[in-house]
Structures are given as C-alpha cells and as structure tokens.
Design a protein around this motif. Structure first.
Motif, PDB file in Angstrom:
ATOM      1  N   GLU A 196      33.747 -37.457  94.786  1.00 38.31           N
ATOM      2  CA  GLU A 196      34.920 -38.112  95.126  1.00 38.31           C
ATOM      3  C   GLU A 196      35.014 -39.672  94.626  1.00 38.31           C
ATOM      4  O   GLU A 196      35.880 -40.196  94.213  1.00 38.31           O
ATOM      5  CB  GLU A 196      35.130 -38.098  96.512  1.00 38.31           C
ATOM      6  N   ALA A 197      33.722 -40.475  94.583  1.00 37.88           N
ATOM      7  CA  ALA A 197      33.684 -41.516  94.268  1.00 37.88           C
ATOM      8  C   ALA A 197      33.947 -41.693  92.502  1.00 37.88           C
ATOM      9  O   ALA A 197      34.368 -42.543  92.178  1.00 37.88           O
ATOM     10  CB  ALA A 197      32.194 -42.127  94.718  1.00 37.88           C
ATOM     11  N   VAL A 198      33.463 -40.858  91.796  1.00 41.64           N
ATOM     12  CA  VAL A 198      33.758 -40.857  90.399  1.00 41.64           C
ATOM     13  C   VAL A 198      35.039 -40.651  90.151  1.00 41.64           C
ATOM     14  O   VAL A 198      35.642 -41.213  89.204  1.00 41.64           O
ATOM     15  CB  VAL A 198      32.938 -39.521  89.588  1.00 41.64           C
ATOM     16  N   VAL A 199      35.803 -39.712  90.979  1.00 43.43           N
ATOM     17  CA  VAL A 199      37.460 -39.498  90.667  1.00 43.43           C
ATOM     18  C   VAL A 199      38.141 -40.771  91.126  1.00 43.43           C
ATOM     19  O   VAL A 199      38.983 -41.164  90.466  1.00 43.43           O
ATOM     20  CB  VAL A 199      37.886 -38.386  91.352  1.00 43.43           C
ATOM     21  N   ALA A 200      37.670 -41.363  92.400  1.00 41.09           N
ATOM     22  CA  ALA A 200      38.353 -42.625  92.582  1.00 41.09           C
ATOM     23  C   ALA A 200      38.240 -43.777  91.495  1.00 41.09           C
ATOM     24  O   ALA A 200      39.100 -44.456  91.314  1.00 41.09           O
ATOM     25  CB  ALA A 200      37.627 -43.176  93.778  1.00 41.09           C
ATOM     26  N   LEU A 201      37.144 -43.924  90.949  1.00 34.88           N
ATOM     27  CA  LEU A 201      36.826 -44.823  89.927  1.00 34.88           C
ATOM     28  C   LEU A 201      37.735 -44.607  88.643  1.00 34.88           C
ATOM     29  O   LEU A 201      38.385 -45.424  88.217  1.00 34.88           O
ATOM     30  CB  LEU A 201      35.313 -44.830  89.591  1.00 34.88           C
ATOM     31  N   ARG A 202      37.704 -43.121  88.441  1.00 37.97           N
ATOM     32  CA  ARG A 202      38.740 -42.627  87.279  1.00 37.97           C
ATOM     33  C   ARG A 202      40.086 -43.009  87.445  1.00 37.97           C
ATOM     34  O   ARG A 202      40.905 -43.778  86.641  1.00 37.97           O
ATOM     35  CB  ARG A 202      38.584 -41.253  86.848  1.00 37.97           C
ATOM     36  N   ASP A 203      40.464 -42.820  88.792  1.00 34.93           N
ATOM     37  CA  ASP A 203      42.013 -43.227  89.087  1.00 34.93           C
ATOM     38  C   ASP A 203      42.305 -44.613  89.151  1.00 34.93           C
ATOM     39  O   ASP A 203      43.456 -45.205  88.979  1.00 34.93           O
ATOM     40  CB  ASP A 203      42.271 -42.661  90.472  1.00 34.93           C
ATOM     41  N   ALA A 204      41.065 -45.325  89.354  1.00 31.97           N
ATOM     42  CA  ALA A 204      41.124 -46.796  89.252  1.00 31.97           C
ATOM     43  C   ALA A 204      41.095 -47.457  87.771  1.00 31.97           C
ATOM     44  O   ALA A 204      40.987 -48.523  87.652  1.00 31.97           O
ATOM     45  CB  ALA A 204      40.319 -47.590  90.008  1.00 31.97           C
ATOM     46  N   ASP A 205      40.891 -46.634  86.821  1.00 34.18           N
ATOM     47  CA  ASP A 205      40.605 -46.964  85.404  1.00 34.18           C
ATOM     48  C   ASP A 205      39.482 -47.722  85.443  1.00 34.18           C
ATOM     49  O   ASP A 205      39.261 -48.806  84.423  1.00 34.18           O
ATOM     50  CB  ASP A 205      41.949 -47.812  85.001  1.00 34.18           C
ATOM     51  N   ILE A 206      38.418 -47.286  86.086  1.00 37.86           N
ATOM     52  CA  ILE A 206      37.089 -47.929  85.751  1.00 37.86           C
ATOM     53  C   ILE A 206      35.975 -47.130  85.418  1.00 37.86           C
ATOM     54  O   ILE A 206      36.032 -46.030  86.087  1.00 37.86           O
ATOM     55  CB  ILE A 206      36.664 -48.657  87.409  1.00 37.86           C
ATOM     56  N   LYS A 207      35.259 -47.136  84.503  1.00 37.61           N
ATOM     57  CA  LYS A 207      34.085 -46.330  84.068  1.00 37.61           C
ATOM     58  C   LYS A 207      32.901 -46.623  84.685  1.00 37.61           C
ATOM     59  O   LYS A 207      32.585 -48.088  84.132  1.00 37.61           O
ATOM     60  CB  LYS A 207      34.285 -46.281  82.414  1.00 37.61           C
ATOM     61  N   PRO A 208      32.280 -45.954  85.464  1.00 34.37           N
ATOM     62  CA  PRO A 208      31.210 -46.389  86.067  1.00 34.37           C
ATOM     63  C   PRO A 208      29.773 -46.647  85.118  1.00 34.37           C
ATOM     64  O   PRO A 208      29.826 -45.805  83.985  1.00 34.37           O
ATOM     65  CB  PRO A 208      30.959 -45.242  87.138  1.00 34.37           C
TER      66      PRO A 208
END
Length: 255
Positions: A196-208
């Motif tokens: 869920e955190a990976v997808v939330a970052l993707r939706d925020a246009d942030i690459k972890p």
C-alpha cells in the motif's frame, strides 16, 4: 560483557539450546556433544538444567522441544552477541581497518587527509583536520582512495526520519497523497514498507529509494547525516520504528 561470553558454561548452555532448537523434536545428545565439543554426559546435564529452567520441555525419550521462553532467551542472547560484535568491529577495530573514500583532489599513497561525509559518502580532502586518515592508495580527483589510521571524529549532524502511516488495504484508499508528496519532495531518501505504501508513493509521483528493509535503510541514511521519509502501512510501522530505535535515530510518526 554479554552473558553468553562471560564464561564457558554460559556459552555452552547457549550452544546446546541452539542445537536443540535446530534438531527438535528428535534430539541426539551424541550429535549435540560432537557439535558443541563436550561429552554426552555434559549435554545431558545441560538439557536437565534447561528443562528445570523452563527453556526446554521433554516430550518423550530423546524428544525435546524449545519453549517460548527458550526461544526468547536464545533470541535475546543472539541479539546481545551481535551488538557486541558490532561494537568490536565498528568501535574497536574501526580505527585500524581500511575504508574507501572519494578523493576531492589528486592524492598520493601515504598522504594525510581530512575526512568528511557528504551525501552519505566518505570523502577525503588533502591536509589535516578534525578527522583524519592516511591514504593506502593513490587516486585522482573524484576516484576511490583507500584510507586507514583513522583519528578524530567526523563533524556530522545526524539526519531525521519522518514516518508516514498509510492505511492497510482493508481500510480503504490512501487519502493523504498530497501530504505524502510534499513530505517526500525534498527528502534525499524515501523508503516504502508495504504494498500500500509503494502504491501511495506511486500515486504521489514519488519513486522510493527502496521498498526493502525500509526502516533499516532509513536508519543507515540518518546515521550518515541524511534526512529520510518512510511511508509505511499501519501493519508495518512497528517494525520500522523498532529499527529506528535500535539505531538511536531521531524520528516522528504521522498519519
């Protein structure tokens, strides 16, 4: 001193319990004796003590099982041994080991250099300073140089870690995407714990930076002077904060 390193008996007790855990429930005292380097009679005495102390339970003839209390004791003892080993390698032997640094100018072998951390990486500068070492290789500017003979303390302001919680999938979609994007915008290190955190970052246009060992990576970055953001599901926040506490890192948790 760590308990299992204080004397031979404590160390043997630890090893016997580990061998039981590895072989349970069918335990051969002869095999344990051979592995540990003691007599079968001694193994029998250790097992009797472990049973009396509630760390091992007997299920039948030559059948034993480590109890929850025994697992906890092994885990804590192993953790203490690892921390002691880290102290020896990092603190005691740190001054005699060779490390790699980035040369900020042309350097010759055997030259005294000043050491600093920049972007989380060790850099070597010509001349003496508060934290110094001696080069073991020559290097051109921007290349890797070996350094040993460390003295002094590198001037470093530890980084801070911001932990942002996101709900697990069963609780619905992430609603604070904009807040996540703002928090991560200028962070040099961003890690994710949980899908869920990976997808939330993707939706925020942030690459972890990574979605593996999120807490440990953030803790290592902070120890090198870098701020970090960890986006974690509520189910994984505990593991993340445990890693940060173990590393004595300054952090905060927000939702």
């Amino acid at each position: 001193m760590v308990d299992v390193l204080e004397n031979k008996r404590a160390a043997t007790r630890f090893r016997v319990l580990v061998e039981i855990a590895e072989r349970q429930p069918a335990v051969s005292q002869g095999e344990i004796a051979e592995a540990v380097g003691v007599t079968s009679q001694a193994v029998s005495e250790y097992i009797r003590e472990l049973v009396d102390d509630g760390l091992v339970e007997k299920e039948g003839r030559s059948r034993y099982r480590v109890t929850k209390e025994g697992v906890d004791w092994v885990f804590q003892s192993a953790t203490d041994v690892r921390r002691f080993a880290d102290h020896v390698t990092d603190d005691v032997l740190g001054s005699v080991q060779e490390d790699a640094a980035i040369a900020t100018a042309d350097l010759a072998e055997g030259e005294t250099v000043t050491l600093s951390l920049s972007d989380g990486l060790l850099h070597a500068h010509p001349g003496g300073g508060d934290a110094t070492g001696v080069t073991t290789t020559s290097a051109a500017e921007g290349e890797v140089v070996g350094v040993t003979g460390f003295e002094g303390v590198i001037d470093l302001d530890p980084g801070h870690v911001s932990v942002i919680q996101v709900p697990p999938v069963r609780s619905g979609p992430v609603e604070n995407v904009d807040d996540i994007a703002a928090a991560c915008a200028d962070a040099p290190i961003v890690t994710a714990a949980g899908v869920e955190a990976v997808v939330a970052l993707r939706d925020a246009d942030i690459k972890p930076t990574t979605h593996f060992a999120a807490g440990e990576v953030a803790a290592d970055a902070a120890s090198r002077g870098l701020d970090a953001v960890v986006v974690a599901t509520q189910d994984t926040v505990g593991r993340v904060t445990d890693a940060l506490r173990d590393a004595s890192v300054d952090y905060d948790v927000t939702q």
